[in-house]
Scaffold this active site. Structure first.
Site, PDB file in Angstrom:
ATOM      1  N   THR A   1      -5.561  21.496  -3.046  1.00 35.06           N
ATOM      2  CA  THR A   1      -4.533  20.523  -2.687  1.00 35.06           C
ATOM      3  C   THR A   1      -3.611  20.389  -3.888  1.00 35.06           C
ATOM      4  OG1 THR A   1      -5.823  18.621  -3.446  1.00 35.06           O
ATOM      5  CG2 THR A   1      -6.034  19.216  -1.121  1.00 35.06           C
ATOM      6  N   SER A   2      -2.413  19.897  -3.628  1.00 35.46           N
ATOM      7  CA  SER A   2      -1.417  19.788  -4.690  1.00 35.46           C
ATOM      8  C   SER A   2      -1.608  18.554  -5.549  1.00 35.46           C
ATOM      9  CB  SER A   2      -0.010  19.751  -4.092  1.00 35.46           C
ATOM     10  OG  SER A   2       0.222  20.937  -3.378  1.00 35.46           O
ATOM     11  N   THR A   3      -2.109  17.480  -4.950  1.00 37.93           N
ATOM     12  CA  THR A   3      -2.206  16.221  -5.693  1.00 37.93           C
ATOM     13  C   THR A   3      -3.585  15.607  -5.556  1.00 37.93           C
ATOM     14  OG1 THR A   3      -1.483  14.879  -3.823  1.00 37.93           O
ATOM     15  CG2 THR A   3       0.241  15.733  -5.277  1.00 37.93           C
TER      16      THR A   3
END
Length: 183
Positions: free
Chosen positions: A8-10
């Site tokens: 995931t990015s965050t």
């Protein structure tokens, strides 16, 4: 062996990471690497998974955008995997590069995904330009400059620029800028 990779990015996307992990485990992945980094950042878990993969293994991801940042990057990853005799499976697209049709579809869908990303960025830029023209978009508030007086006081008291930045929660570069130093 099935090898899973989840990203995931965050940090706020914990539910997405957990869902990816569950899907990969349910499929039978014996090892799952996961990380929470943006697609442009160094991805150590992906590098570890690629290093771990051996001939006959399959790297599994839930979605193509969890793996590659562009068509070029996808091509590089597939080339690296093929060089090791490792196939790639993308669950949401039911794609598997262990056959010719899967390889063709992977390239076509990678191109479509990159096109969609570029169109989204173009719409975003247009939206920002329109909002700026209407006076609705001012950009990020200059938080460091609001602390300029505090920075100057700390520096006058002999506190190092690095320490001042840490105490005030701003970048060291901002402290140098406020102090009028070039670096």
């Amino acid at each position: 062996m099935l090898i899973g990779y989840a990203r995931t990015s965050t940090l706020e996307q914990k539910a997405s990471l957990e869902a990816q992990r569950e899907s990969l485990r349910a499929l039978g992945c014996e090892r799952v690497w996961e990380e929470q980094v943006s697609s442009i950042a160094a991805r150590e878990a992906l590098s570890e998974a690629l290093s771990f993969a051996r001939e006959g293994d399959t790297l599994v991801v839930t979605k193509l955008d969890r793996l590659a940042r562009s068509v070029k990057h996808l091509g590089e990853l597939i080339e690296e995997l093929e060089g090791k005799g490792v196939s790639l499976r993308v669950l949401d697209l039911a794609l598997d590069t262990s056959n010719a049709t899967g390889k063709l579809m992977m390239n076509v869908l990678g191109s479509v995904a990159q096109f969609e990303r570029e169109m989204m960025l173009e719409r975003q830029r247009e939206g920002i330009a329109k909002a700026k023209a209407e006076g609705k978009y001012k950009g990020r508030r200059p938080t460091a400059m609001e602390k300029a007086d505090e920075v100057r006081l700390l520096l006058a008291d002999g506190v190092s620029k690095k320490e001042a930045a840490g105490r005030l929660g701003i970048s060291e570069r901002s402290v140098y800028r406020i102090a009028g130093d070039s670096g």
